[in-house]
Motif scaffolding. Structure first.
Motif, PDB file in Angstrom:
ATOM      1  N   VAL C 200       0.593  -1.334  -0.196  1.00  0.00           N
ATOM      2  CA  VAL C 200      -0.190   0.078   0.009  1.00  0.00           C
ATOM      3  C   VAL C 200       1.063   1.441  -0.361  1.00  0.00           C
ATOM      4  CG1 VAL C 200      -1.356   1.311   1.321  1.00  0.00           C
ATOM      5  CG2 VAL C 200      -2.262  -1.291   1.543  1.00  0.00           C
ATOM      6  N   VAL C 201       0.567   1.738  -0.719  1.00  0.00           N
ATOM      7  CA  VAL C 201       1.425   3.574  -1.059  1.00  0.00           C
ATOM      8  C   VAL C 201       0.857   4.518  -0.735  1.00  0.00           C
ATOM      9  CG1 VAL C 201       2.840   4.724  -2.706  1.00  0.00           C
ATOM     10  CG2 VAL C 201       3.056   2.038  -2.518  1.00  0.00           C
ATOM     11  N   ALA C 202       0.374   5.251  -0.294  1.00  0.00           N
ATOM     12  CA  ALA C 202      -0.452   6.412   0.832  1.00  0.00           C
ATOM     13  C   ALA C 202      -0.323   7.007   1.510  1.00  0.00           C
ATOM     14  CB  ALA C 202      -1.784   5.064   1.207  1.00  0.00           C
ATOM     15  N   GLY C 203      -0.414   8.083   0.864  1.00  0.00           N
ATOM     16  CA  GLY C 203      -0.220   9.492   2.303  1.00  0.00           C
ATOM     17  C   GLY C 203      -0.732   9.256   3.307  1.00  0.00           C
ATOM     18  N   GLY C 204       0.596   9.861   4.303  1.00  0.00           N
ATOM     19  CA  GLY C 204       0.157   9.132   5.449  1.00  0.00           C
ATOM     20  C   GLY C 204       1.285   9.762   6.875  1.00  0.00           C
ATOM     21  N   VAL C 228       4.332   2.096   2.245  1.00  0.00           N
ATOM     22  CA  VAL C 228       4.857   3.444   1.631  1.00  0.00           C
ATOM     23  C   VAL C 228       3.922   4.338   1.905  1.00  0.00           C
ATOM     24  CG1 VAL C 228       6.839   3.825   0.290  1.00  0.00           C
ATOM     25  CG2 VAL C 228       6.099   1.173   0.381  1.00  0.00           C
ATOM     26  N   THR C 229       5.025   5.039   2.168  1.00  0.00           N
ATOM     27  CA  THR C 229       4.463   6.623   2.513  1.00  0.00           C
ATOM     28  C   THR C 229       4.941   7.553   1.477  1.00  0.00           C
ATOM     29  OG1 THR C 229       3.633   6.110   4.940  1.00  0.00           O
ATOM     30  CG2 THR C 229       3.828   8.656   4.406  1.00  0.00           C
ATOM     31  N   PRO C 230       4.597   7.351   0.282  1.00  0.00           N
ATOM     32  CA  PRO C 230       5.792   8.791  -0.322  1.00  0.00           C
ATOM     33  C   PRO C 230       5.596  10.442   0.152  1.00  0.00           C
ATOM     34  CG  PRO C 230       3.521   7.764  -1.329  1.00  0.00           C
ATOM     35  CD  PRO C 230       3.500   7.865  -0.120  1.00  0.00           C
ATOM     36  N   TYR C 231       5.874  11.213  -0.672  1.00  0.00           N
ATOM     37  CA  TYR C 231       5.682  12.679  -0.748  1.00  0.00           C
ATOM     38  C   TYR C 231       4.621  12.428   0.110  1.00  0.00           C
ATOM     39  CZ  TYR C 231      10.433  13.928  -2.127  1.00  0.00           C
ATOM     40  OH  TYR C 231      12.044  14.055  -2.105  1.00  0.00           O
ATOM     41  N   GLU C 494      22.720  10.565   1.767  1.00  0.00           N
ATOM     42  CA  GLU C 494      21.561  10.265   1.845  1.00  0.00           C
ATOM     43  C   GLU C 494      20.264  10.044   2.376  1.00  0.00           C
ATOM     44  OE1 GLU C 494      20.643   7.137  -1.461  1.00  0.00           O
ATOM     45  OE2 GLU C 494      22.444   8.412  -2.389  1.00  0.00           O
ATOM     46  N   VAL C 495      18.785  10.325   2.620  1.00  0.00           N
ATOM     47  CA  VAL C 495      17.892   9.431   3.303  1.00  0.00           C
ATOM     48  C   VAL C 495      16.915   9.035   3.007  1.00  0.00           C
ATOM     49  CG1 VAL C 495      16.553  10.915   5.352  1.00  0.00           C
ATOM     50  CG2 VAL C 495      18.528  11.836   4.680  1.00  0.00           C
ATOM     51  N   VAL C 496      16.623   7.963   3.178  1.00  0.00           N
ATOM     52  CA  VAL C 496      15.763   7.191   2.387  1.00  0.00           C
ATOM     53  C   VAL C 496      14.326   6.904   4.095  1.00  0.00           C
ATOM     54  CG1 VAL C 496      14.813   4.325   2.181  1.00  0.00           C
ATOM     55  CG2 VAL C 496      17.059   5.810   0.937  1.00  0.00           C
ATOM     56  N   PHE C 497      13.090   7.495   2.980  1.00  0.00           N
ATOM     57  CA  PHE C 497      12.024   7.186   4.772  1.00  0.00           C
ATOM     58  C   PHE C 497      10.724   6.489   4.119  1.00  0.00           C
ATOM     59  CE2 PHE C 497       9.251  10.685   2.062  1.00  0.00           C
ATOM     60  CZ  PHE C 497      10.528  10.622   1.028  1.00  0.00           C
ATOM     61  N   ALA C 498      10.338   6.006   5.086  1.00  0.00           N
ATOM     62  CA  ALA C 498       8.584   6.159   5.014  1.00  0.00           C
ATOM     63  C   ALA C 498       8.345   4.496   4.846  1.00  0.00           C
ATOM     64  CB  ALA C 498       7.972   6.766   5.130  1.00  0.00           C
TER      65      ALA C 498
END
Ligand SMILES: Cc1cc2nc3c(=O)[nH]c(=O)nc-3n(C[C@H](O)[C@H](O)[C@H](O)COP(=O)(O)OP(=O)(O)OC[C@H]3O[C@@H](n4cnc5c(N)ncnc54)[C@H](O)[C@@H]3O)c2cc1C
Ligand code: FES
Ligand code: FES
Lengths: 292, 160, 759
Positions: C200-204, C228-231, C494-498
């Motif tokens: 699930v790729v969602a705003g959260g 996964v939470t993208p921008y 580098e930063v990988v997030f969420a």
């Protein structure tokens, strides 16, 4: 939310084509800028129908001054009106109003014809058009005819316009020397906002500061935009003193019949109408040196 | 196109227009909005949707050089016209640089629409006043920044 | 090469460019081939029993692949504090946005059409929409166990004695409205199957927490789900709870197909959470010289239909309702009450903007009664470091409220107070002040954040954490902190997030705590790396070094040896020690007071707002012409993101104070779009001056405090205090819309007075 994927859209380039299609295809609805209609179709306020896209009928997009009359094509956008030197010179009230229509994006797309035919009592171009005694040129299969703006509206969103007719032009006879006036609008935010109350006040003052002619128009306070004869009567023949201004302002309540809606109560609209007419008169008085 | 399906009831037609300088042709319902076409059909997602009814300004694009709402523009209305979206603006443009340097971008969802509106303003008024910037952006809502840095960025780009 | 210090530098954000050119992808920008378009059928009634749901017509609509109802949900209740929210309603609907069914179709249009074909047989029930009424025993019940979701009763100090001793007593009731988050990106996501997992790729705001909620509802192991939470196009607390995630996962799980669900603006307004409307009654006892002795405070929060994060919001309200003052005694009675209104949950400030509005209006009213300057009254009572707060806790963290007030006192705007007349006779100018406080980082609840730090083979550094980029700039700040701790340039971090698959659990992004947690976890990770280097050195040279220092892209070992980070990476890899370390930070905490979840906190943030307004006596319109926000910020990590956060918070505060008027009648929302629910535009937000007062927070990374929320908290009371200064009327409810203020002005004779004066 409605989708418009199954709507047929006829696109035309000339007024003639437009009129032909309007007569021959049943149930077509005209779309100009679409800033009212698309929202209304999507939200289901207007039932889904096929559309006649007149946005490219360039012959209806112009501002001209001929034979002493300011002529504005129905497809002229509010940005064009606001920018027009002719409008600023001959109908500054309308230029002021044009600048307040939504955002720049809306001003760039919304047309004066759409504003008129959409017939929202809060439409910003209408109080100036009422104050300026504007006339509409209406064209249809039976030719053209002219209607005074006041006579065009028969009630809430009831128009003197047949399904096969178009509004083609707005005509304004400039009131002449000595007229001063302002448009006003109360929105609930300083940015893009629909009027809770709007209006226009146009006066002719003698050099001694006596009101020779007065026109007071108010929007969003009745099923249609209205003129306030009661207020105009108080003004004509009087000197613009604060006392007269208040009396004239208070007289508007005789001519309006506001309702409650999500943007404001009827009672508040009544108060705003009075107070805005006062503030606008005061502003005119100050600009003309009648009050300090 | 990318497998976007239309309902059986859809009436589609071929619509040609110039998109960011390139001749483009899409087969879509003429009642589709430009925003639906950009995002769903062409999957050009730089132009955002915030309300789909003209209230937020996120979908601002230039049609024949003038900023309008893509969500209130039918495909029939862009036929034969030229459309500029945020993707068509030079990435090295001083406006973009100013937005980055001044911190005018937070969540960034409003940014493309504001960049397009400001780009047009600067093309008309190369050195706008703060008042002019606020007016030109009055229909572009931003919920994150309070506008302070956005306005500063546009003014800065105007000085260059 | 020595790295420039990144912390404190106004470094441009790394995500700004791709966002400004439209290249950044948000959840709503993702499309998958062959995906299903999902639409949600929502309740028509604020309160009704569901007798029957017939989906057969919708199912046979062309292009409809599936229709789901509660029968398809394995565990049909979710929620963070209490699992009381149905994924799809079964027995009842409890507010107008309540979801009843999902349609998954091949096209967006068919999904929308099919919604209209679902037949729901409702038995409308009387709704209860006023929280005070809802507390009555005979009120309609939203949930079977009654309408009081939670209550807190505290008796702190000798309240009765204080009231007996008082020279003055002031009592008032304050109200605040249901502010809507109105982020520009609505709730959005996509889902698909990958390697047997549901993605699930969602705003959260918190991917791990969302994953747990999905797993619970679908009755699947958490490992089967990846979130996964993208921008995110704005959140402000409104994406703290589940929105689209479970619905998407359900569709993909049942159909095996990718799916997309993006809420329309109207849906977002109705189904999204709100700020809890509040009714707050305060009775204050003070002495003649302005010493506050005690407050008796009653708080009622309108919870709406489901619990969500309400209990935490109530606690924040309780903790901060006495304001940043040395109050000796307080009696607090607080209620969180279910109604059939839309669900309230987290929103920037979490309950603090409501109670601070109340106490800060109360302070001005007390000052008026005492004939004191409102700023002096505040200063006189302001908390100082080392003070014992009303809960008995000693304030050992930084306490900058007095400094903030002093800055306000000498600010030209405050000194210009009293100049009330304007260009037009109907305009009045006023200046107001208000203070703010809020405990931050989850106080008494266990709270732990983990980040991973990986040394890349090329010597650059990768930081991984589940923090989400909701616009606040956390990835930039984390990069700056890591850069300084490791002595590298910020561009080399580098930063990988969420992403629950690749980033460890850095806990939730809310309550101004993400940077505090993540920053400290990065510090711990660097310590772990130092330890790892020592171990490496022990292996290589047989002796553990005493000192390991990172600087300029090198690691220095004692003062004998150094490796470039590239070499270090190679050595760590070849020796099998590994290039990745974890940093774990656990927030120090105190035992909660009995009956509370997390009171008190160890750390507090403070701030003061000055506002200048122009009031039109003939319309009730308030124009905010200037705001000064003075913030006890601890150490500022990045001045650009810092001022940006505060400016944005101020703008939301202006909306909260004046125009954001969610009109709800009998449970129905009348303002469902951004043309009737107005948020401030570029013409409504004035110049904002942000003044940081840097008091180091010893426990924060580089002395930084959380700053995401403080800027909003005292905006509304400062504006209303300014309105009172301008006009003499004392409005105690927000939003103070034009119409509300107009009637107050009229009631107080100001309109008539103006008329008499001008004629
Ligand atoms: C975000 C937003 C903000 C707005 N703000 C304002 C505001 O501040 N003030 C304001 O007054 N309005 C406002 N509007 C409403 C709208 O923009 C204006 O009314 C605009 O002038 C409509 O013009 P249009 O060309 O877009 O009309 P359309 O939507 O194309 O048409 C409107 C109606 O008129 C008919 N029509 C159009 N042209 C003709 C013609 N020549 N002959 C016959 N019928 C015709 C159409 O069939 C339709 O029924 C706003 C709208 C939006 C979406
Ligand atoms: S999406 Fe077009 S204005 Fe909001
Ligand atoms: S940056 Fe988030 S809406 Fe503008």
């Amino acid at each position: 939310m409605q989708h418009l994927a199954d709507v047929e859209v006829y696109s035309v380039r000339t007024l003639r084509e437009a009129l032909e299609l309007l007569s021959s295809v049943k149930g077509l609805r005209v779309i100009a800028g679409g800033t009212d209609l698309i929202v209304q179709l999507k939200t289901g306020v207007v039932p889904k129908t096929n559309l006649l896209d007149v946005s490219r009928v360039d012959e209806l997009r112009y501002v001209r001054f001929e034979d002493g009359i300011l002529r504005i094509g129905a497809l002229t956008t509010f940005m064009e009106i606001y920018r027009s030197e002719l409008v600023r010179r001959h109908a500054p009230l309308l230029a002021e109003a044009a600048f307040t229509v939504g955002s720049f994006q809306i001003m760039n797309k919304g047309t004066i014809g759409g504003n008129i035919v959409n017939a929202s009592p809060a439409a910003d171009s209408l109080p100036p058009l009422y104050a300026l005694n504007a006339e509409l040129k209406i064209v249809g299969p039976r030719g053209e005819r002219f209607v005074r703006i006041q006579d065009f509206y028969k009630g809430y969103k009831k128009l003197d316009l047949m399904a096969d007719e178009l509004v083609a032009e707005v005509r304004i006879r400039p009131p002449g020397e000595g007229y001063v006036g302002h448009f006003f609008k109360h929105g609930l935010r300083r940015g893009d906002a629909i009027a809770v109350v709007n209006g226009a006040v146009l006066l002719r003052l003698s050099p001694e500061g006596i009101v020779r002619d007065a026109r007071v128009a108010l929007g969003a306070v009745a099923p249609t935009v209205v003129r306030s004869p009661s207020s105009e009567r108080v003004l004509v023949g009087s000197r613009l003193s604060p006392e007269v201004m208040w009396r004239a302002a208070e007289a508007v309540v005789n001519d309006i019949s506001p309702i409650d809606d999500v943007r404001g109560s009827a009672a508040y609209r009544r108060e705003l109408s009075v107070n805005y007419v006062f503030m606008t008169l005061y502003r005119i008085a100050r600009e003309t040196g009648v009050v300090a | 196109m990318y497998g976007l399906k239309f309902p059986h009831s859809a009436r589609t037609r071929e619509i040609r227009f110039v998109l960011n300088g390139s001749e483009t042709s899409v087969r879509v319902p003429p009642g589709y909005t430009l925003l639906e076409t950009l995002r769903y059909v062409l999957r050009m997602t730089g132009t955002k949707e915030g309300c789909a009814r003209g209230d937020c300004g996120e979908c601002t694009v230039l049609v024949d050089g003038v900023p309008v709402h893509a969500c209130l523009t039918l495909m029939s209305q862009v036929e034969g016209r030229s459309v500029l979206t945020v993707e068509g603006i030079d990435r090295q443009h001083r406006l973009i640089r100013a937005f980055v340097e001044e911190g005018a971008v937070q969540c960034g969802h409003c940014t493309p629409g504001i960049v397009v509106a400001a780009y047009h303003l600067l093309s008309q008024v190369p050195r706008p006043t703060e008042e002019q910037v606020r007016e030109a952006l009055r229909g572009n809502l931003c919920r994150c920044t309070g506008y302070v840095k956005i306005i500063r960025a546009v003014l800065k780009a105007g000085e260059a | 090469m020595t790295a420039q210090r990144a912390v404190g530098a106004p470094v441009a954000r790394r995500d700004a460019f791709e966002k400004a050119v439209g290249a950044a992808k948000y959840a709503s920008d993702l499309f998958l081939d062959d995906m299903l378009w999902v639409a949600v059928l929502r309740s028509k009634y604020p309160h009704a029993r569901i007798r029957r749901i017939d989906t057969s017509k919708a199912e046979s609509h062309p292009n409809v692949v599936a229709v789901f109802t509660h029968r398809d949900v394995p565990v049909n209740r979710y929620g963070l504090f209490k699992k009381d929210r149905p994924v799809l309603c079964d027995d009842k609907v409890r507010y107008i946005g309540d979801p009843i069914a999902l349609v998954a179709a091949e096209t967006r249009e068919d999904a929308l059409e099919a919604l209209k074909l679902i037949e729901v047989d409702y038995e409308p029930l009387p709704p209860v929409t006023d929280p005070i009424e809802a507390m009555r025993p005979d009120a309609p019940k939203v949930h079977d166990d009654g309408n009081i979701c939670r209550e807190v009763h505290l008796r702190l100090g000798d309240v009765d004695g204080a009231f007996a001793r008082a020279d003055v007593i002031v009592e008032n009731t304050y109200r605040t409205g249901a502010q809507i988050h109105a982020y520009l990106e609505t709730e959005a996501g996509i889902s698909y199957m990958e390697d047997g997992k549901i993605v699930v790729v969602a705003g959260g705001q918190s991917p791990y927490r969302d994953r747990a909620e999905i797993a619970h509802a679908l009755n699947l192991p958490e490992e089967m789900i990846r979130v996964v939470t993208p921008y995110v196009g704005g959140a402000f607390g409104g994406k703290d709870d589940i929105t689209v995630q479970i619905h998407l996962a359900l569709v993909t799980w049942k159909t095996g197909r990718p799916a997309r669900l993006v809420w329309s603006r109207e849906e977002s307004m109705m189904a999204g959470t709100k700020r809890h409307p509040a009714i707050i009654k305060i009775r204050t006892a003070a002495t003649r010289d302005g010493t506050i002795l005690a407050n008796k405070i009653e708080i009622v929060l309108d919870k709406g239909a489901y619990t969500a994060l309400g209990p935490a919001v109530l606690d924040v309200a309780v903790e901060n309702c006495n304001g940043p003052y040395r109050v000796q005694a307080s009696q607090i009675d607080a209620y969180l009450v279910y109604t059939n209104n839309m669900v309230a949950s987290a929103f920037r400030g979490f309950g603090a903007p409501q109670v601070i509005f109340a106490i800060e209006r109360q302070m001005d009213l007390l000052a008026k009664k005492l004939g004191m300057d409102p700023l002096e009254l505040r200063l006189k009572n302001a908390l100082r470091k080392g003070d014992r707060y009303v809960f008995g806790n000693v304030l050992e963290g930084s306490v900058g409220i007095a400094q903030c007030l002093e800055v306000a006192r000498s600010h030209p705007l405050w000194r210009s107070r009293g100049r009330n007349s304007c260009e037009w006779p109907w305009l009045r100018r006023g200046v107001g002040v208000a203070a703010a406080m809020k405990g931050y980082t989850i106080g008494a609840l266990p709270d732990k954040g983990v980040v991973a730090l990986e040394l890349l083979r090329d010597g650059r550094v990768l930081v991984k954490g589940s923090f989400t980029e909701i616009g606040q700039g956390v990835i930039q700040a984390v990069a700056q902190i890591a850069a300084d701790l490791l002595g590298v340039s910020v561009d080399d971090v580098e930063v990988v997030f969420a992403d629950t698959e690749v980033t460890p659990d850095t806990s939730v992004t809310s309550a101004s705590r993400q940077l505090f947690l993540a920053g400290n976890a990065v510090r711990e990770a660097v310590e772990a790396l130092r330890e790892r280097v020592a171990e490496l050195e022990g292996r290589l040279s047989g002796r553990r070094p005493a000192r390991v220092e990172f600087s300029g892209g090198w690691v220095f070992i004692d003062s004998e040896r150094r490796y470039s980070l590239q070499e270090l990476a190679r050595l760590l890899e070849s020796t099998g020690l590994g290039r990745q370390v974890l940093g774990v930070y656990e927030v120090p905490r105190v035992e909660p007071l009995p009956g509370t979840l997390e009171i008190p906190h160890l750390f507090y943030m403070f701030g003061v707002t000055l506002a200048e307004v122009l009031v039109n006596l003939l319309t009730g319109e308030v124009t905010v012409s200037k705001v000064v926000s003075i913030v006890d910020a601890g150490r500022v990590i990045n001045p650009i993101t810092f001022t940006g956060q505060v400016e944005g918070a101020v703008a939301q505060g202006i909306g909260f104070a004046l125009m954001e008027d969610a009109k709800i009648r009998d449970g129905y929302l009348l303002t469902r779009d951004l043309s009737t629910y107005l948020i401030p535009s570029s013409k409504d937000v004035p110049e904002i001056e942000v003044i940081p007062v840097e008091t180091e927070e010893a426990e924060g990374p580089f002395g930084a405090k959380g700053i995401g929320e403080i800027g909003i908290i005292s905006v509304a009371p400062a504006i209303l205090n300014a309105v009172a200064d301008a006009t003499g009327v004392e409005p105690n409810a927000i939003p103070l819309t034009h119409e509300r203020l107009y009637w107050l002005l009229k009631e107080h004779g100001l309109v008539e007075q103006l008329r008499r004066a001008s004629t």
